[in-house]
Design an enzyme around this catalytic site. Structure first.
Site, short mmCIF file in Angstrom:
data_model
loop_
_atom_site.label_atom_id
_atom_site.label_comp_id
_atom_site.label_asym_id
_atom_site.label_seq_id
_atom_site.Cartn_x
_atom_site.Cartn_y
_atom_site.Cartn_z
N SER A 1 30.46 -10.88 54.83
CA SER A 1 29.30 -11.87 53.86
C SER A 1 28.19 -11.20 54.74
O SER A 1 26.86 -10.58 53.46
CB SER A 1 29.02 -12.79 54.66
OG SER A 1 30.34 -13.93 54.04
N TYR B 1 38.63 -18.00 45.95
CA TYR B 1 38.37 -16.77 45.86
C TYR B 1 38.54 -16.76 44.75
O TYR B 1 39.10 -17.65 44.03
CB TYR B 1 39.73 -15.87 46.87
CG TYR B 1 38.44 -15.81 48.11
CD1 TYR B 1 37.88 -14.98 48.30
CD2 TYR B 1 38.96 -16.51 49.16
CE1 TYR B 1 36.79 -13.61 49.61
CE2 TYR B 1 38.20 -16.44 50.07
CZ TYR B 1 37.62 -14.90 50.60
OH TYR B 1 37.15 -14.52 51.68
N ARG C 1 36.85 -17.44 57.49
CA ARG C 1 35.59 -17.79 57.37
C ARG C 1 35.56 -19.23 57.33
O ARG C 1 35.42 -19.92 56.48
CB ARG C 1 35.29 -17.64 55.48
CG ARG C 1 35.06 -16.47 55.48
CD ARG C 1 34.52 -15.44 53.44
NE ARG C 1 33.80 -14.77 53.57
CZ ARG C 1 33.89 -13.91 52.38
NH1 ARG C 1 33.89 -14.27 51.04
NH2 ARG C 1 33.09 -12.79 52.78
N ASP D 1 30.71 -12.91 60.87
CA ASP D 1 30.94 -12.74 59.46
C ASP D 1 30.41 -11.47 58.63
O ASP D 1 29.63 -11.56 58.01
CB ASP D 1 31.18 -13.85 57.79
CG ASP D 1 31.09 -13.79 56.72
OD1 ASP D 1 32.14 -12.26 56.50
OD2 ASP D 1 31.63 -14.36 55.58
N GLN E 1 30.63 -18.43 60.98
CA GLN E 1 29.88 -17.50 60.09
C GLN E 1 29.21 -16.51 60.44
O GLN E 1 28.54 -15.30 59.68
CB GLN E 1 29.11 -18.24 59.39
CG GLN E 1 29.06 -19.23 57.97
CD GLN E 1 28.98 -20.03 57.24
OE1 GLN E 1 27.55 -20.84 57.43
NE2 GLN E 1 28.89 -21.11 56.49
P1 NAD Z 1 34.97 -11.08 46.37
O1 NAD Z 1 33.67 -10.32 47.76
O2 NAD Z 1 35.89 -11.26 46.68
O3 NAD Z 1 34.65 -10.84 44.49
C1 NAD Z 1 33.02 -10.91 44.40
C2 NAD Z 1 33.23 -11.82 42.69
O4 NAD Z 1 33.87 -11.63 42.05
C3 NAD Z 1 33.84 -13.48 43.36
O5 NAD Z 1 32.70 -14.54 42.95
C4 NAD Z 1 35.44 -13.93 42.58
O6 NAD Z 1 34.68 -14.64 41.79
C5 NAD Z 1 34.21 -12.37 41.06
N1 NAD Z 1 35.24 -12.60 40.40
C6 NAD Z 1 36.26 -11.24 40.54
N2 NAD Z 1 37.29 -11.45 38.81
C7 NAD Z 1 35.97 -11.42 37.69
C8 NAD Z 1 35.91 -10.97 36.99
N3 NAD Z 1 37.14 -10.84 36.07
N4 NAD Z 1 34.85 -10.76 36.07
C9 NAD Z 1 33.64 -11.62 36.53
N5 NAD Z 1 33.83 -11.80 38.24
C10 NAD Z 1 34.68 -12.15 38.82
O7 NAD Z 1 33.40 -12.85 46.83
P2 NAD Z 1 33.12 -12.96 48.17
O8 NAD Z 1 31.25 -12.60 48.05
O9 NAD Z 1 33.99 -12.50 49.45
O10 NAD Z 1 32.95 -14.41 48.02
C11 NAD Z 1 33.81 -15.37 47.71
C12 NAD Z 1 33.42 -16.70 47.66
O11 NAD Z 1 33.42 -17.05 49.33
C13 NAD Z 1 32.98 -16.90 47.03
O12 NAD Z 1 32.91 -18.54 46.61
C14 NAD Z 1 31.85 -17.64 48.13
O13 NAD Z 1 30.68 -17.84 47.80
C15 NAD Z 1 32.58 -17.44 49.72
N6 NAD Z 1 32.33 -17.36 50.65
C16 NAD Z 1 31.94 -17.95 51.72
C17 NAD Z 1 31.63 -18.06 53.73
C18 NAD Z 1 32.11 -18.81 54.38
O14 NAD Z 1 31.03 -18.99 55.92
N7 NAD Z 1 32.37 -20.02 54.17
C19 NAD Z 1 31.18 -17.06 53.73
C20 NAD Z 1 31.41 -15.77 52.20
C21 NAD Z 1 31.44 -16.64 50.89
#
Ligand code: NAD
Length: 509
Positions: free
Chosen positions: A133, A230, A122, A130, A127
């Site tokens: 995403s 994460y 990531r 990805d 991006q």
């Molecule tokens: P994920 O699919 O791993 O998890 C979904 C969400 O569930 C996360 O926000 C996590 O914090 C939350 N979660 C876990 N346990 C929980 C609990 N007990 N109660 C409530 N919520 C809980 O997450 P994701 O969608 O892959 O995103 C993870 C991070 O990566 C985010 O900050 C996102 O913005 C970031 N991201 C970055 C890029 C990039 O290319 N730079 C791309 C996609 C996502």
């Protein structure tokens, strides 16, 4: 350089790995493209759309694959089905390798270079590639649409001559890519939205989308985000406090969408049976973590069940329920990556094996499993963290009246591969609780949301929008397949029924 696209064999899978748009671009890069007859039908793409883009239509999968240098796929194909491809052919897709070591070994034995797109680091450059995403974004959107469809009432506030209708209350648990899109979608539909997450960075993102943030904001919460952006596994004490806070909140909600995932672990259990029973009849819960064990105690993967009048939607492959858009974005993700592997001047593959994107994603090469997570013999516990085990299908609670899911996804209840395999999570080395083995090149894999210090409100607004729109923004829509005039679509089929796709078992040829 021949690129092959075959019809997906995984039951209920309506997505396809290339669209006429991406086929045209691949041909412009010097490739010849062969598409198996009917490969795009589940996503409303006709053979003639592909041939107009320059592809040849093959009568069978074998004919499409014969001599192919690259195979683009949504799900992992069986090694046997790849018998006719060129030596060392690239097989690129969501290969879901965790827990499927035998299949990975078989791909190695078949002599193909298997590339698992879920392992894409990531980083900014990647991006546009990805798939997690792009597909999670659609799952978040579609989850709200499914909830609205099952909900017996209107979502927005309506002030009519006949009186006022109160807006529905929607609560989103987990504000990552899927959760943020769910918040945005529920807001657009007029619901009053609140959300929770264990990562402090999520607070501003939720608020920037007009949602109310609900969380126990203690010291543990402030430390809850890994360097990779994460969620961390929270302590039992925190979970108890969080459950207490959310329990009273859930009791007042009409719609709850759960999306919570923790790297390398089963989905956290956030909604107990008692919490479901606290909700008013007619309320709807959508469990987008169903494939990873579910956030809701009563979820039955692949099914819609009803308990005390509360509907619990446990569809798996929710993005696959809007296959046309999902294919459009998925195909662009694959095109973007493949473009980096092609020398357009020479019109041939020119892979830089040292590129961090290649190193992170290649599973097999030259007859061997080369990905560090799968190659080295290691104690089972290390090679396969707990979450990797596919959740055992759960029988509905006694009081739960199970209802078959609609035909188009009923098949998905068959333990579909995880939407977000633990593999992705294993790529984040900075996580305290991450599996020990990280993919090469992932040290730089810092999600954008974690790159900056706590942003100002306006920056947060931009960031939340960027997270949920990342895939679309990175791949501007010039000629989306979905925009084809209705007349060019098969007349009778507005939504393809499951019967449209062959019911061949997973991996079948
Ligand atoms: P994920 O699919 O791993 O998890 C979904 C969400 O569930 C996360 O926000 C996590 O914090 C939350 N979660 C876990 N346990 C929980 C609990 N007990 N109660 C409530 N919520 C809980 O997450 P994701 O969608 O892959 O995103 C993870 C991070 O990566 C985010 O900050 C996102 O913005 C970031 N991201 C970055 C890029 C990039 O290319 N730079 C791309 C996609 C996502």
């Amino acid at each position: 350089m021949k690129i092959a696209i075959v019809r997906e064999r995984f039951e209920g899978e309506n997505r396809v790995a290339a669209t006429p748009e991406t086929v045209g671009k691949l041909i412009a890069l010097g490739a010849s493209v062969a598409v198996e007859k009917g490969a795009g039908l589940g996503s409303r793409i006709l053979d003639k759309d592909y041939s107009e883009a320059g592809a040849s239509i093959a009568a069978s999968a074998d004919a499409a694959l014969k001599g192919a240098d690259v195979v683009l796929t949504v799900r992992r194909p069986s090694a046997a089905s790849l018998a006719g491809v060129a030596k060392g052919a690239l097989v690129i897709g969501a290969l879901d390798p965790y827990g499927n070591d035998k299949d990975v070994a078989a791909l190695a034995k078949a002599g193909v270079t298997a590339v698992s797109m879920e392992f894409m680091p990531r980083i900014t450059r990647a991006q546009v590639m990805d798939i997690l995403s792009s597909q999670a974004n659609l799952a978040g959107y579609q989850g709200v649409v499914e909830a609205a469809a099952e909900f017996d009432r209107a979502l927005p506030m309506m002030m009519t001559a006949a009186g006022t209708v109160r807006p529905a209350k929607a609560f989103v648990m987990g504000a990552g890519v899927a959760g943020l899109q769910a918040i945005a979608t529920a807001k657009r539909l007029g619901a009053v939205v609140s959300a929770t997450d264990v990562r402090p960075a999520a607070k501003e993102q939720v608020e920037s989308l007009g949602g109310k943030f609900i969380a126990v904001e203690d010291e543990e919460f402030k430390q809850a985000e890994t360097a990779g952006g994460y969620a961390k596994q929270m302590s039992a004490e925190y979970q108890a406090k969080q459950a207490e806070l959310t329990a009273s909140h859930i009791a007042k909600q009409d719609i709850v969408i759960t999306t919570a995932l923790i790297p390398g672990r089963p989905a956290p259990r956030l909604i107990t049976k008692a919490m479901v029973e606290s909700m008013a009849p007619g309320s709807v819960i959508v469990d987008l973590a169903a494939e990873r064990g579910g956030n809701v105690e009563l979820t039955v993967p692949g099914k819609v069940i009803e308990h005390n009048g509360v509907k619990i939607i446990g569809y798996t492959n929710v993005q696959g329920r809007i296959p046309t858009t999902a294919s459009q974005l998925y195909a662009r993700n694959l095109l973007a990556f493949l473009t980096t592997l092609i020398d357009a001047k020479e019109k041939k593959l020119a892979i830089n094996w040292d590129d961090e994107l290649v190193k992170a994603t290649v599973l097999t090469r030259d007859g061997k499993v080369v990905h560090p997570t799968f190659a080295a013999p290691a104690p089972a516990a290390e090679a396969k963290p707990a979450a990797v085990a596919k959740p055992a299908p759960k029988a509905p609670a006694k009081s739960v009246e199970a209802k078959a899911a609609p035909a188009k996804t009923g098949a998905a209840s068959k333990a579909a591969p995880a939407r977000k395999p633990a593999a992705k999570k294993a790529e984040v080395p900075a996580m305290a609780d991450a599996p020990k083995k990280a993919a090469p090149g992932v040290e730089q894999s810092i999600p954008a949301a974690a790159e900056a210090p706590a942003p100002a409100k306006r920056a947060a607004t931009k960031k939340a929008a960027a997270v949920i729109d990342a895939a679309a923004a990175a791949a501007p829509a010039k000629k989306p397949a979905a925009a084809k005039p209705a007349a060019s679509k098969p007349a009778a089929a507005k939504k393809p029924a499951a019967t449209k796709k062959p019911a061949a078992p997973k991996g079948a040829k």
